[in-house]
Motif scaffolding. Structure first.
Motif, PDB file in Angstrom:
ATOM      1  N   HIS A  36      29.885  78.201  50.894  1.00  0.00           N
ATOM      2  CA  HIS A  36      30.175  78.331  49.465  1.00  0.00           C
ATOM      3  C   HIS A  36      28.967  77.802  48.711  1.00  0.00           C
ATOM      4  O   HIS A  36      28.614  76.623  48.809  1.00  0.00           O
ATOM      5  N   ARG A  37      28.290  78.691  47.976  1.00  0.00           N
ATOM      6  CA  ARG A  37      27.080  78.323  47.254  1.00  0.00           C
ATOM      7  C   ARG A  37      27.404  78.094  45.782  1.00  0.00           C
ATOM      8  O   ARG A  37      27.926  78.994  45.109  1.00  0.00           O
ATOM      9  N   PRO A  38      27.102  76.914  45.251  1.00  0.00           N
ATOM     10  CA  PRO A  38      27.354  76.657  43.823  1.00  0.00           C
ATOM     11  C   PRO A  38      26.374  77.429  42.954  1.00  0.00           C
ATOM     12  O   PRO A  38      25.304  77.860  43.421  1.00  0.00           O
ATOM     13  N   PRO A  39      26.692  77.625  41.682  1.00  0.00           N
ATOM     14  CA  PRO A  39      25.763  78.327  40.779  1.00  0.00           C
ATOM     15  C   PRO A  39      24.455  77.562  40.643  1.00  0.00           C
ATOM     16  O   PRO A  39      24.403  76.342  40.835  1.00  0.00           O
ATOM     17  N   LYS A  40      23.389  78.278  40.318  1.00  0.00           N
ATOM     18  CA  LYS A  40      22.096  77.638  40.119  1.00  0.00           C
ATOM     19  C   LYS A  40      22.184  76.627  38.981  1.00  0.00           C
ATOM     20  O   LYS A  40      22.791  76.890  37.944  1.00  0.00           O
ATOM     21  N   GLY A  41      21.587  75.468  39.197  1.00  0.00           N
ATOM     22  CA  GLY A  41      21.620  74.424  38.186  1.00  0.00           C
ATOM     23  C   GLY A  41      22.790  73.470  38.341  1.00  0.00           C
ATOM     24  O   GLY A  41      22.832  72.420  37.695  1.00  0.00           O
ATOM     25  N   SER A  42      23.736  73.823  39.186  1.00  0.00           N
ATOM     26  CA  SER A  42      24.888  72.952  39.412  1.00  0.00           C
ATOM     27  C   SER A  42      24.510  71.785  40.316  1.00  0.00           C
ATOM     28  O   SER A  42      23.663  71.904  41.195  1.00  0.00           O
ATOM     29  N   ARG A  43      25.156  70.643  40.118  1.00  0.00           N
ATOM     30  CA  ARG A  43      24.925  69.478  40.968  1.00  0.00           C
ATOM     31  C   ARG A  43      25.793  69.510  42.216  1.00  0.00           C
ATOM     32  O   ARG A  43      25.654  68.671  43.096  1.00  0.00           O
ATOM     33  N   GLU A  44      26.678  70.466  42.252  1.00  0.00           N
ATOM     34  CA  GLU A  44      27.544  70.618  43.412  1.00  0.00           C
ATOM     35  C   GLU A  44      26.724  71.043  44.624  1.00  0.00           C
ATOM     36  O   GLU A  44      25.806  71.858  44.528  1.00  0.00           O
ATOM     37  N   LYS A  45      27.047  70.502  45.781  1.00  0.00           N
ATOM     38  CA  LYS A  45      26.355  70.843  47.009  1.00  0.00           C
ATOM     39  C   LYS A  45      27.004  72.050  47.685  1.00  0.00           C
ATOM     40  O   LYS A  45      28.192  72.304  47.484  1.00  0.00           O
ATOM     41  N   SER A  46      26.219  72.753  48.473  1.00  0.00           N
ATOM     42  CA  SER A  46      26.781  73.845  49.269  1.00  0.00           C
ATOM     43  C   SER A  46      27.760  73.265  50.281  1.00  0.00           C
ATOM     44  O   SER A  46      27.559  72.169  50.803  1.00  0.00           O
ATOM     45  N   GLN A  47      28.814  74.009  50.554  1.00  0.00           N
ATOM     46  CA  GLN A  47      29.825  73.554  51.513  1.00  0.00           C
ATOM     47  C   GLN A  47      29.979  74.599  52.609  1.00  0.00           C
ATOM     48  O   GLN A  47      30.200  75.778  52.338  1.00  0.00           O
ATOM     49  N   ALA A  48      29.834  74.169  53.859  1.00  0.00           N
ATOM     50  CA  ALA A  48      30.020  75.061  54.997  1.00  0.00           C
ATOM     51  C   ALA A  48      31.500  75.129  55.375  1.00  0.00           C
ATOM     52  O   ALA A  48      32.229  74.133  55.260  1.00  0.00           O
ATOM     53  N   TYR A  49      31.923  76.301  55.820  1.00  0.00           N
ATOM     54  CA  TYR A  49      33.308  76.511  56.261  1.00  0.00           C
ATOM     55  C   TYR A  49      33.316  77.181  57.625  1.00  0.00           C
ATOM     56  O   TYR A  49      32.494  78.070  57.910  1.00  0.00           O
ATOM     57  N   TRP A  50      34.238  76.755  58.455  1.00  0.00           N
ATOM     58  CA  TRP A  50      34.494  77.393  59.741  1.00  0.00           C
ATOM     59  C   TRP A  50      35.718  78.279  59.531  1.00  0.00           C
ATOM     60  O   TRP A  50      36.813  77.805  59.240  1.00  0.00           O
ATOM     61  N   VAL A  51      35.523  79.584  59.612  1.00  0.00           N
ATOM     62  CA  VAL A  51      36.588  80.557  59.357  1.00  0.00           C
ATOM     63  C   VAL A  51      37.080  81.068  60.704  1.00  0.00           C
ATOM     64  O   VAL A  51      36.339  81.738  61.434  1.00  0.00           O
ATOM     65  N   ARG A  52      38.316  80.762  61.041  1.00  0.00           N
ATOM     66  CA  ARG A  52      38.848  81.085  62.366  1.00  0.00           C
ATOM     67  C   ARG A  52      40.245  81.690  62.251  1.00  0.00           C
ATOM     68  O   ARG A  52      40.927  81.526  61.220  1.00  0.00           O
ATOM     69  N   PRO A  53      40.723  82.363  63.292  1.00  0.00           N
ATOM     70  CA  PRO A  53      42.099  82.856  63.275  1.00  0.00           C
ATOM     71  C   PRO A  53      43.077  81.683  63.182  1.00  0.00           C
ATOM     72  O   PRO A  53      42.907  80.672  63.865  1.00  0.00           O
ATOM     73  N   LYS A  54      44.082  81.810  62.341  1.00  0.00           N
ATOM     74  CA  LYS A  54      45.055  80.730  62.164  1.00  0.00           C
ATOM     75  C   LYS A  54      45.733  80.346  63.470  1.00  0.00           C
ATOM     76  O   LYS A  54      46.022  79.173  63.718  1.00  0.00           O
ATOM     77  N   ASN A  55      45.978  81.321  64.290  1.00  0.00           N
ATOM     78  CA  ASN A  55      46.690  81.081  65.548  1.00  0.00           C
ATOM     79  C   ASN A  55      45.747  80.869  66.722  1.00  0.00           C
ATOM     80  O   ASN A  55      46.174  80.903  67.882  1.00  0.00           O
ATOM     81  N   GLY A  56      44.461  80.686  66.432  1.00  0.00           N
ATOM     82  CA  GLY A  56      43.492  80.512  67.507  1.00  0.00           C
ATOM     83  C   GLY A  56      43.185  81.835  68.187  1.00  0.00           C
ATOM     84  O   GLY A  56      43.482  82.915  67.683  1.00  0.00           O
ATOM     85  N   GLY A  57      42.593  81.759  69.353  1.00  0.00           N
ATOM     86  CA  GLY A  57      42.283  82.968  70.103  1.00  0.00           C
ATOM     87  C   GLY A  57      40.968  83.588  69.701  1.00  0.00           C
ATOM     88  O   GLY A  57      40.162  82.998  68.981  1.00  0.00           O
ATOM     89  N   MET A  58      40.769  84.807  70.139  1.00  0.00           N
ATOM     90  CA  MET A  58      39.501  85.504  69.961  1.00  0.00           C
ATOM     91  C   MET A  58      39.687  86.747  69.124  1.00  0.00           C
ATOM     92  O   MET A  58      40.768  87.346  69.101  1.00  0.00           O
ATOM     93  N   ILE A  59      38.645  87.138  68.419  1.00  0.00           N
ATOM     94  CA  ILE A  59      38.638  88.366  67.624  1.00  0.00           C
ATOM     95  C   ILE A  59      37.427  89.189  68.042  1.00  0.00           C
ATOM     96  O   ILE A  59      36.594  88.732  68.827  1.00  0.00           O
ATOM     97  N   ALA A  60      37.324  90.394  67.516  1.00  0.00           N
ATOM     98  CA  ALA A  60      36.175  91.247  67.809  1.00  0.00           C
ATOM     99  C   ALA A  60      35.664  91.858  66.507  1.00  0.00           C
ATOM    100  O   ALA A  60      36.413  92.527  65.798  1.00  0.00           O
ATOM    101  N   PHE A  61      34.399  91.577  66.196  1.00  0.00           N
ATOM    102  CA  PHE A  61      33.767  92.173  65.030  1.00  0.00           C
ATOM    103  C   PHE A  61      33.295  93.587  65.361  1.00  0.00           C
ATOM    104  O   PHE A  61      32.927  93.884  66.497  1.00  0.00           O
ATOM    105  N   ALA A  62      33.277  94.443  64.355  1.00  0.00           N
ATOM    106  CA  ALA A  62      32.663  95.761  64.501  1.00  0.00           C
ATOM    107  C   ALA A  62      31.157  95.610  64.368  1.00  0.00           C
ATOM    108  O   ALA A  62      30.659  94.893  63.503  1.00  0.00           O
ATOM    109  N   GLY A  63      30.418  96.290  65.242  1.00  0.00           N
ATOM    110  CA  GLY A  63      28.970  96.195  65.185  1.00  0.00           C
ATOM    111  C   GLY A  63      28.292  97.494  65.562  1.00  0.00           C
ATOM    112  O   GLY A  63      28.939  98.482  65.941  1.00  0.00           O
TER     113      GLY A  63
END
Length: 254
Positions: A113-140
Motif C-alpha cells: 500500500h503506497r501512500p500519496p506523494k508528500g504524505s508522512r505515512e509509510k508504505s505498508q507491505a501485505y501478505w495476501v493469501r487464501p483464507k483457508n490456506g493451501g495453494m493457488i495457481a496464477f495465470a501466466g
C-alpha cells in the motif's frame, strides 16, 4: 501488479493439486522476486498410457518475459506482469496467449500500500493469501528467447486484472487466479483460443483472499525466511491507492 510471491507448498502438494505425473523436489520459497527462476506448469503432448492424470509438465523459467523477437534482452524492459485486458491483442504477448499459456503455483503474493506523494505515512507491505490456506495457481505466459549463439532462455510473466474489493484497498491490480476446474481449459492451447479463455481472466472471488500486514523485510530479496509472513500491526488503516499505470512495462514496484 504482482512483484513478489511465495510458494511454500510441498512438491507432493503441487503434484497432486496440479495433476502432475512427476515433479522434482524443491524447497519452500518465501520471497520469490523478479529475474529469479519460478516453477510453472504447461500442458504436455499427450496423456500417458495407463494414467488417469492429465498430461502436464513442471519446469523452471526466468521471471521476466522476453519476446522471441528481442535482439538484446538487456535493453528490453523487465516484463514480470501482463495486463489481461490487452494481452490478447498486444504484439509482445499475442503469440504466447495463443500458444504458451501456463500456470504459476503459489501460496500467496505480497503487495504494497503506497501512500500519496508528500504524505508522512509509510508504505505498508501485505501478505495476501487464501483464507483457508493451501495453494493457488496464477495465470501466466511463457516465451523462449534464443540468442545469436543458439542458447535459449525460458521466460515467463504473470497476468493481472483489476483488483477485487479485498485487494483494491491496497493496490488496484492483482494476479489472475485460475480455479482447479479450469486448469485444463486454460492450458489447452490446441483447441482453446485466447477468446475462448477470456472469461477466466477475471478478479478472484471476494471470499478467496485475506490481506495480512507484514514487516518491510520482504522488500529485500536477501530475506527469505518464514518470518516474512509474521503479522504486524499496520501503521494506518488501509485507504484505496491511486490507479497505477500499465504493469506490463518496466518493474516499478520494487
Amino acid at each position: 501488479m504482482c512483484g513478489r510471491f511465495a510458494l511454500t507448498a510441498t512438491p507432493e502438494e503441487v503434484r497432486e493439486i496440479l495433476g502432475l505425473l512427476d515433479i522434482e523436489d524443491f524447497p519452500a520459497r518465501y520471497n520469490i522476486a523478479p529475474t529469479q527462476p519460478i516453477l510453472i506448469v504447461i500442458a504436455g503432448e499427450g496423456q500417458e498410457r495407463g494414467s488417469n492424470l492429465p498430461d502436464r509438465r513442471a519446469l523452471l523459467v526466468r521471471w521476466g518475459f522476453t519476446p522471441s523477437w528481442v535482439k538484446d534482452p538487456k535493453s528490453f524492459p523487465l516484463l514480470i506482469n501482463a495486463r489481461a485486458e490487452t494481452a490478447i491483442g498486444k504484439a509482445t504477448f499475442r503469440a504466447a496467449m495463443r500458444h504458451r499459456r501456463i500456470l504459476v503455483p503459489a501460496s500467496g503474493f505480497y503487495e504494497w500500500h503506497r501512500p500519496p506523494k508528500g504524505s508522512r505515512e509509510k508504505s505498508q507491505a501485505y501478505w495476501v493469501r487464501p483464507k483457508n490456506g493451501g495453494m493457488i495457481a496464477f495465470a501466466g505466459l511463457m516465451e523462449t528467447w534464443s540468442s545469436a549463439d543458439g542458447s535459449e532462455i525460458d521466460t515467463g510473466a504473470i497476468l493481472t486484472v483489476p483488483a477485487n474489493q479485498t485487494v483494491s484497498a491496497i493496490h488496484d491490480r492483482m494476479p489472475v487466479v485460475i480455479r482447479p476446474e479450469d486448469f485444463s481449459r486454460w492450458l489447452d492451447c490446441k483447441t482453446q483460443e485466447p477468446r475462448d479463455v477470456a472469461d477466466l481472466m477475471v478478479p478472484a472471488q471476494e471470499e478467496l483472499f485475506e490481506a495480512i500486514p507484514v514487516s518491510d523485510q520482504v522488500n529485500k530479496v536477501a530475506n527469505m525466511g518464514p518470518d516474512l509472513q509474521t503479522p504486524v500491526v499496520a501503521s494506518k488503516p488501509q485507504a484505496p491507492p491511486k490507479k497505477s499505470g500499465p504493469d506490463d512495462g518496466q518493474l516499478s514496484l520494487l
